[in-house]
Design a protein around this motif. Sequence first.
Motif, short mmCIF file in Angstrom:
data_model
loop_
_atom_site.label_atom_id
_atom_site.label_comp_id
_atom_site.label_asym_id
_atom_site.label_seq_id
_atom_site.Cartn_x
_atom_site.Cartn_y
_atom_site.Cartn_z
N ALA A 418 0.83 -1.22 0.00
CA ALA A 418 0.00 0.00 0.00
C ALA A 418 0.86 1.26 0.00
O ALA A 418 0.58 2.22 -0.72
N GLU A 419 1.92 1.27 0.80
CA GLU A 419 2.74 2.49 0.90
C GLU A 419 3.59 2.72 -0.33
O GLU A 419 4.03 3.85 -0.59
N LEU A 420 3.85 1.65 -1.11
CA LEU A 420 4.72 1.80 -2.28
C LEU A 420 4.03 2.54 -3.43
O LEU A 420 4.70 2.98 -4.36
N LEU A 421 2.68 2.67 -3.37
CA LEU A 421 1.97 3.39 -4.43
C LEU A 421 2.38 4.85 -4.48
O LEU A 421 2.30 5.48 -5.54
N GLN A 422 2.78 5.41 -3.38
CA GLN A 422 3.10 6.83 -3.32
C GLN A 422 4.61 7.10 -3.38
O GLN A 422 5.05 8.21 -3.10
N SER A 424 8.48 6.42 -5.61
CA SER A 424 8.95 6.52 -6.99
C SER A 424 8.80 5.21 -7.74
O SER A 424 8.83 5.20 -8.97
N ALA A 425 8.61 4.11 -7.01
CA ALA A 425 8.46 2.81 -7.69
C ALA A 425 7.26 2.82 -8.62
O ALA A 425 7.31 2.30 -9.74
N MET A 426 6.16 3.42 -8.17
CA MET A 426 4.95 3.47 -9.00
C MET A 426 5.19 4.35 -10.22
O MET A 426 4.77 4.02 -11.34
N GLU A 427 5.85 5.47 -10.05
CA GLU A 427 6.14 6.34 -11.19
C GLU A 427 7.03 5.66 -12.21
O GLU A 427 6.79 5.74 -13.42
N GLN A 428 8.06 4.93 -11.73
CA GLN A 428 8.93 4.22 -12.66
C GLN A 428 8.19 3.11 -13.39
O GLN A 428 8.39 2.89 -14.59
N LEU A 429 7.29 2.43 -12.67
CA LEU A 429 6.52 1.37 -13.32
C LEU A 429 5.64 1.93 -14.43
O LEU A 429 5.57 1.38 -15.53
N LEU A 430 4.97 3.04 -14.17
CA LEU A 430 4.10 3.64 -15.18
C LEU A 430 4.91 4.12 -16.38
O LEU A 430 4.47 3.99 -17.54
N ASN A 431 6.08 4.69 -16.15
CA ASN A 431 6.91 5.14 -17.26
C ASN A 431 7.35 3.98 -18.13
O ASN A 431 7.45 4.11 -19.36
N ARG A 432 7.62 2.82 -17.51
CA ARG A 432 8.04 1.66 -18.31
C ARG A 432 6.85 1.04 -19.04
O ARG A 432 6.98 0.61 -20.18
N LEU A 433 5.69 0.99 -18.36
CA LEU A 433 4.51 0.44 -19.04
C LEU A 433 4.04 1.35 -20.17
O LEU A 433 3.44 0.89 -21.14
N ARG A 434 4.30 2.65 -20.03
CA ARG A 434 3.90 3.58 -21.07
C ARG A 434 4.56 3.25 -22.41
O ARG A 434 4.02 3.55 -23.48
N LYS A 435 5.74 2.60 -22.34
CA LYS A 435 6.46 2.27 -23.57
C LYS A 435 5.77 1.18 -24.36
O LYS A 435 6.04 1.01 -25.55
N THR A 436 4.89 0.41 -23.73
CA THR A 436 4.34 -0.77 -24.38
C THR A 436 2.87 -0.67 -24.71
O THR A 436 2.34 -1.52 -25.43
N ALA A 437 2.14 0.32 -24.18
CA ALA A 437 0.70 0.41 -24.41
C ALA A 437 0.35 1.79 -24.95
O ALA A 437 0.96 2.79 -24.58
#
Length: 604
Positions: A418-422, A424-437
């Motif tokens: 729950a705490e990891l959503l806020q 930088s891990a979440m931001e990095q994950l979204l930036n990497r997923l953005r490359k594929t979708a």
Amino acid sequence: MDPSPRPDTTEITDYAAMLRRRWRLIAACTLGTFLVSLLAFLLTPKSYTAQASVQVTRTGAEEVGANNGRTNDGINLDTEAQLVRSAEVANRAKALLKSSESAGALSKRVSVTVPPNSTILDIAYSGDSPQAARAGADAFAQAYLDHRRGSAEARLRESMQTINERITKISAELQELTAKIRVLPRGSAERGAAATRHQLLSDELEKLNNQLSQASVTAANLTPGTVITKASAPRRPSSPKAQLYLPGGLMAGLLIGLLGAVIRDRIDKHVRHPADIERATGLPVLLATPFGRKPAPVGLYDARSRIGQRVNQLCHLISATLGHGHHVILVTGASDGAGTGIAAANLAAGFARTESRVLLLSANLHSTASCRLLGVRPGPGLAEVLLGRKGPGAVVQESPAVPNLQVIQPGTDVEEAAELLQRSAMEQLLNRLRKTARYIIVETASPVESADAQAVADVADAAVIVVEIPRARYEDISDSVRQLDRMGSAVLGAIAMPVQEQVLAPAGRASAPTRSSGHGRGAQPGRGSTGRAAGSRAKPGRRALPTPPAAEPAEPGDTVVWTGSSAGDPTSTAPDAGASDTELRPESGTVDRVNRPADPAPWS
């Protein structure tokens, strides 16, 4: 997406909606006040009114000069009407009635009216029973006539006494003058003056005798008036009146109910209708599901349904607004509830129907509404990715209900992640997923309840706020918009729907759009269809999500693969056949690992 009505305007339809919302309050106030008036009508002591009519005539003893009221033949009827309620008349009536009430109490029961152009007084008396009302009206009529007779006789006696006194005085003076005239010499001036004085007094004495005679005749024939209509016992009570109490109570209750409904609606901070969102907050409503007295649960809308087409239109509108490229769209709610997940699932399905590669990322760790609606089986998800136990390609699932739609569910270890959503891990994950979708739909909890939405808004290109009616409040909507604006995310508008208490099961896999006949799904022309007979069922090939040309290559364990071949697809950045990089293929709601070691953390 501009609002059609101005936010500060109130239309007639708003008042009609207010009446529909508050009809129970209006009905309760109306019924309650009506019952109170009915109870008051039943408990109020009954009062009966009888009326006697008296014709007032001249007595001959009226004083001259009262001409400032309604008069007839020198009778001032306004004065006579006041005399009927005087204390002297009330005392006479009390004696006639042999009542124990005071004269003042009896006079309050009397009302007098004067018909126009008449010498009649209508004397009405209110009593506790029909017999008491009749007796009271007759008693006051008789008491008034007796008082009028007594007053006239008194005035006549006083007048006659004054005349007699004058006659006595004049008679004595005449005797003195007669004796004086006898002794005075004839032809003298004194004798002439005495004779003149004697004549004047004689004339005055004659007039006084005539007045005395007339007064005597008047006293003998004195008629103060006549009771022309005796009172009769009333059949029905005059008070309380049902025609006054019951309709009056009904109208008073209706007015109280309407006033209460307006006040209650003004102080109510909850949204009651989609139009209220735009009027009160200025946030345009992009989509509103059907409302009614008993709205049906919102499910995954069919592509050809009316609401499904509106979802498609909304997706085209968002696509045109954001332009080309790969985009992250945040879907959050103004309040907690299943509506956010349902809206995110329908929005992701709408984008998937355009054959865009869409990924739904459920970052609302405590809600699985979107995943259940899309038919995704429970299993590892975002929580495991954030904890570094799995890569995104290992947890992604293809929705059995919607083609071209990949889903990453919340996962199982949601409390630890729950705490990891806020972070930088979440931001990095979204930036990497953005490359594929092409589109990533991120569902989060409400900004009012959690800061998860703000963390995602920093990365998202646009945001949509879901408003569940009537759970959401105006201040929560404004607060959500304000917080997302501060994070630099453009809030496109709101999706309004009734409060969702349950999530409908998916109706089944939607059929994928076909480009031409004779080609199965995943074997479309120009997209790797080879060596299959027309009409035969081809097994879908592997196809990776497109990566922007300027994007860095995905790291091992981060690749999310769609079913279908990417060969010949100019928008695809997936490796060609025979490439060394190993891909992940979600099949029938599962993800298989092909010749790959354990996935490292996506941010490693």
